[in-house]
Design a protein around this motif. Sequence first.
Motif, PDB file in Angstrom:
ATOM      1  N   GLY A 120     -56.143  46.667 -46.594  1.00  0.00           N
ATOM      2  CA  GLY A 120     -56.397  46.730 -47.741  1.00  0.00           C
ATOM      3  C   GLY A 120     -55.872  45.827 -48.671  1.00  0.00           C
ATOM      4  O   GLY A 120     -57.108  44.992 -49.053  1.00  0.00           O
ATOM      5  N   ILE A 121     -55.175  45.831 -49.388  1.00  0.00           N
ATOM      6  CA  ILE A 121     -54.633  44.722 -50.003  1.00  0.00           C
ATOM      7  C   ILE A 121     -55.345  43.384 -49.417  1.00  0.00           C
ATOM      8  O   ILE A 121     -56.295  42.697 -50.308  1.00  0.00           O
ATOM      9  N   HIS A 122     -54.876  42.847 -47.951  1.00  0.00           N
ATOM     10  CA  HIS A 122     -55.891  41.868 -47.206  1.00  0.00           C
ATOM     11  C   HIS A 122     -57.539  41.649 -47.563  1.00  0.00           C
ATOM     12  O   HIS A 122     -57.912  40.488 -48.060  1.00  0.00           O
ATOM     13  N   LEU A 123     -57.903  42.328 -47.340  1.00  0.00           N
ATOM     14  CA  LEU A 123     -59.170  42.339 -47.725  1.00  0.00           C
ATOM     15  C   LEU A 123     -59.713  42.310 -49.257  1.00  0.00           C
ATOM     16  O   LEU A 123     -60.735  41.413 -49.646  1.00  0.00           O
ATOM     17  N   TYR A 124     -59.064  43.071 -50.149  1.00  0.00           N
ATOM     18  CA  TYR A 124     -59.024  43.317 -51.443  1.00  0.00           C
ATOM     19  C   TYR A 124     -59.131  41.560 -51.257  1.00  0.00           C
ATOM     20  O   TYR A 124     -59.411  40.871 -52.332  1.00  0.00           O
ATOM     21  N   GLN A 125     -58.289  40.800 -51.326  1.00  0.00           N
ATOM     22  CA  GLN A 125     -57.734  39.426 -51.788  1.00  0.00           C
ATOM     23  C   GLN A 125     -58.813  38.466 -50.911  1.00  0.00           C
ATOM     24  O   GLN A 125     -59.296  38.011 -51.911  1.00  0.00           O
ATOM     25  N   GLY A 126     -59.115  38.887 -49.488  1.00  0.00           N
ATOM     26  CA  GLY A 126     -59.901  38.024 -49.260  1.00  0.00           C
ATOM     27  C   GLY A 126     -61.181  38.248 -49.712  1.00  0.00           C
ATOM     28  O   GLY A 126     -62.439  36.902 -50.140  1.00  0.00           O
ATOM     29  N   LEU A 127     -61.692  39.290 -50.522  1.00  0.00           N
ATOM     30  CA  LEU A 127     -63.003  39.235 -51.272  1.00  0.00           C
ATOM     31  C   LEU A 127     -62.887  38.856 -52.466  1.00  0.00           C
ATOM     32  O   LEU A 127     -64.010  38.660 -53.406  1.00  0.00           O
ATOM     33  N   THR A 128     -61.585  38.373 -53.248  1.00  0.00           N
ATOM     34  CA  THR A 128     -61.173  38.305 -55.208  1.00  0.00           C
ATOM     35  C   THR A 128     -60.636  36.485 -54.650  1.00  0.00           C
ATOM     36  O   THR A 128     -59.907  35.900 -55.958  1.00  0.00           O
ATOM     37  N   GLY A 129     -61.436  35.804 -53.989  1.00  0.00           N
ATOM     38  CA  GLY A 129     -60.709  34.273 -53.575  1.00  0.00           C
ATOM     39  C   GLY A 129     -59.812  34.462 -52.811  1.00  0.00           C
ATOM     40  O   GLY A 129     -59.548  33.056 -53.104  1.00  0.00           O
ATOM     41  N   GLY A 130     -59.377  34.847 -51.845  1.00  0.00           N
ATOM     42  CA  GLY A 130     -58.156  34.473 -50.641  1.00  0.00           C
ATOM     43  C   GLY A 130     -58.834  33.560 -50.218  1.00  0.00           C
ATOM     44  O   GLY A 130     -57.662  33.389 -48.900  1.00  0.00           O
ATOM     45  N   GLY A 131     -60.198  33.613 -49.583  1.00  0.00           N
ATOM     46  CA  GLY A 131     -60.257  33.166 -48.019  1.00  0.00           C
ATOM     47  C   GLY A 131     -60.939  33.830 -47.493  1.00  0.00           C
ATOM     48  O   GLY A 131     -60.434  35.507 -47.792  1.00  0.00           O
ATOM     49  N   TRP A 132     -61.479  33.593 -46.291  1.00  0.00           N
ATOM     50  CA  TRP A 132     -62.192  34.554 -45.629  1.00  0.00           C
ATOM     51  C   TRP A 132     -61.766  34.567 -44.431  1.00  0.00           C
ATOM     52  O   TRP A 132     -61.520  35.792 -43.958  1.00  0.00           O
ATOM     53  N   VAL A 134     -58.454  35.653 -44.461  1.00  0.00           N
ATOM     54  CA  VAL A 134     -57.669  36.927 -45.116  1.00  0.00           C
ATOM     55  C   VAL A 134     -58.066  37.472 -45.271  1.00  0.00           C
ATOM     56  O   VAL A 134     -57.635  38.643 -44.525  1.00  0.00           O
ATOM     57  N   GLY A 135     -59.571  37.637 -46.169  1.00  0.00           N
ATOM     58  CA  GLY A 135     -60.184  38.710 -45.665  1.00  0.00           C
ATOM     59  C   GLY A 135     -60.907  39.137 -44.023  1.00  0.00           C
ATOM     60  O   GLY A 135     -60.707  40.205 -44.031  1.00  0.00           O
ATOM     61  N   LEU A 136     -60.911  38.907 -42.977  1.00  0.00           N
ATOM     62  CA  LEU A 136     -60.699  38.637 -42.060  1.00  0.00           C
ATOM     63  C   LEU A 136     -59.463  39.190 -40.966  1.00  0.00           C
ATOM     64  O   LEU A 136     -59.632  40.511 -40.331  1.00  0.00           O
ATOM     65  N   ILE A 137     -58.343  39.532 -41.259  1.00  0.00           N
ATOM     66  CA  ILE A 137     -57.007  39.801 -41.137  1.00  0.00           C
ATOM     67  C   ILE A 137     -57.313  41.525 -41.890  1.00  0.00           C
ATOM     68  O   ILE A 137     -56.908  42.451 -40.838  1.00  0.00           O
ATOM     69  N   GLY A 138     -57.227  41.483 -43.060  1.00  0.00           N
ATOM     70  CA  GLY A 138     -57.606  42.099 -43.473  1.00  0.00           C
ATOM     71  C   GLY A 138     -58.396  43.635 -42.993  1.00  0.00           C
ATOM     72  O   GLY A 138     -58.697  44.489 -42.608  1.00  0.00           O
ATOM     73  N   LEU A 139     -59.799  42.552 -42.533  1.00  0.00           N
ATOM     74  CA  LEU A 139     -61.235  43.993 -41.677  1.00  0.00           C
ATOM     75  C   LEU A 139     -60.424  44.121 -40.681  1.00  0.00           C
ATOM     76  O   LEU A 139     -60.396  45.685 -40.021  1.00  0.00           O
ATOM     77  N   LEU A 140     -59.250  43.683 -39.758  1.00  0.00           N
ATOM     78  CA  LEU A 140     -59.379  43.860 -38.220  1.00  0.00           C
ATOM     79  C   LEU A 140     -57.933  44.744 -38.283  1.00  0.00           C
ATOM     80  O   LEU A 140     -58.552  45.864 -37.382  1.00  0.00           O
ATOM     81  N   SER A 141     -56.819  44.798 -40.232  1.00  0.00           N
ATOM     82  CA  SER A 141     -56.234  45.355 -39.781  1.00  0.00           C
ATOM     83  C   SER A 141     -57.111  46.659 -39.993  1.00  0.00           C
ATOM     84  O   SER A 141     -56.221  47.970 -39.433  1.00  0.00           O
ATOM     85  N   VAL A 142     -58.078  47.213 -41.290  1.00  0.00           N
ATOM     86  CA  VAL A 142     -58.278  48.480 -41.511  1.00  0.00           C
ATOM     87  C   VAL A 142     -59.181  48.539 -40.060  1.00  0.00           C
ATOM     88  O   VAL A 142     -59.057  50.542 -39.946  1.00  0.00           O
ATOM     89  N   ILE A 143     -60.041  48.133 -39.496  1.00  0.00           N
ATOM     90  CA  ILE A 143     -59.923  48.573 -38.032  1.00  0.00           C
ATOM     91  C   ILE A 143     -58.931  49.255 -37.104  1.00  0.00           C
ATOM     92  O   ILE A 143     -59.271  50.236 -37.065  1.00  0.00           O
ATOM     93  N   PHE A 144     -58.104  48.571 -36.982  1.00  0.00           N
ATOM     94  CA  PHE A 144     -57.043  48.785 -36.101  1.00  0.00           C
ATOM     95  C   PHE A 144     -56.302  50.314 -36.412  1.00  0.00           C
ATOM     96  O   PHE A 144     -56.514  50.511 -36.057  1.00  0.00           O
ATOM     97  N   ALA A 145     -56.498  50.262 -38.252  1.00  0.00           N
ATOM     98  CA  ALA A 145     -55.705  51.460 -38.866  1.00  0.00           C
ATOM     99  C   ALA A 145     -56.752  52.546 -38.576  1.00  0.00           C
ATOM    100  O   ALA A 145     -55.891  53.344 -38.355  1.00  0.00           O
ATOM    101  N   LEU A 146     -58.003  52.521 -38.615  1.00  0.00           N
ATOM    102  CA  LEU A 146     -58.936  53.464 -38.704  1.00  0.00           C
ATOM    103  C   LEU A 146     -58.989  54.169 -36.899  1.00  0.00           C
ATOM    104  O   LEU A 146     -58.810  55.510 -36.513  1.00  0.00           O
ATOM    105  N   LEU A 147     -58.644  53.496 -35.590  1.00  0.00           N
ATOM    106  CA  LEU A 147     -58.799  53.806 -34.482  1.00  0.00           C
ATOM    107  C   LEU A 147     -57.484  54.256 -34.500  1.00  0.00           C
ATOM    108  O   LEU A 147     -57.437  55.462 -34.063  1.00  0.00           O
TER     109      LEU A 147
END
Length: 188
Positions: A120-132, A134-147
């Motif tokens: 969630g932190i990386h996804l937020y960072q990616g969406l607020t200017g941290g770059g795609w 960081v956002g992709l890593i955040g998304l993958l981490s969230v998917i992994f967590a939900l699984l």
Amino acid sequence: MTDQTTETMGLPNLFGGFYPWWVLLIQGIIALILGIFFLTSPGMTLLVLITFLGAYWFVSGIFTLFSAAGDEANRGMKILLGILGIILGLAILAYPFYSALIVPFIFIIMVGVWALVIGGIHLYQGLTGGGWGVGLIGLLSVIFALLILFNPYLATLALPFVLGIFGIVFGFAAIIGAFMVRSQQKTA
């Protein structure tokens, strides 16, 4: 430069930091053996590992209490950690079969929650200017967590096999790295 460390040319080696090459070799052999045991006999290996963990927590709790008696710094925290270590260690040692199921399950839940928070932190960072990236890593981490969190029992059953694969891969990497470090030290 000495042969006792894996430091070459002033930079720490990626495989072993500042340890002697033979320590890295031993770590690699142990990881490889544990990996093989986890893949060939996951239940028994997990039971033995959890039992060792219980013994470690018990002994560590005793030493922590003795440390609290001799050193006043953080005495309250040391007493709390010492008592918790003793209680958890005794519980694991008294009920090793239940512990071999409960401890990995709790570990899986903790990993899932941690991955969800970090993702969630990386996804937020990616969406607020941290770059795609960081956002992709955040998304993958969230998917992994939900699984993990939606299937904690399945994840717990898979844990010994995942540990086995990691043990074999990192064991081989550490063994190869130890010999690379040794050969670098001989030429240096």
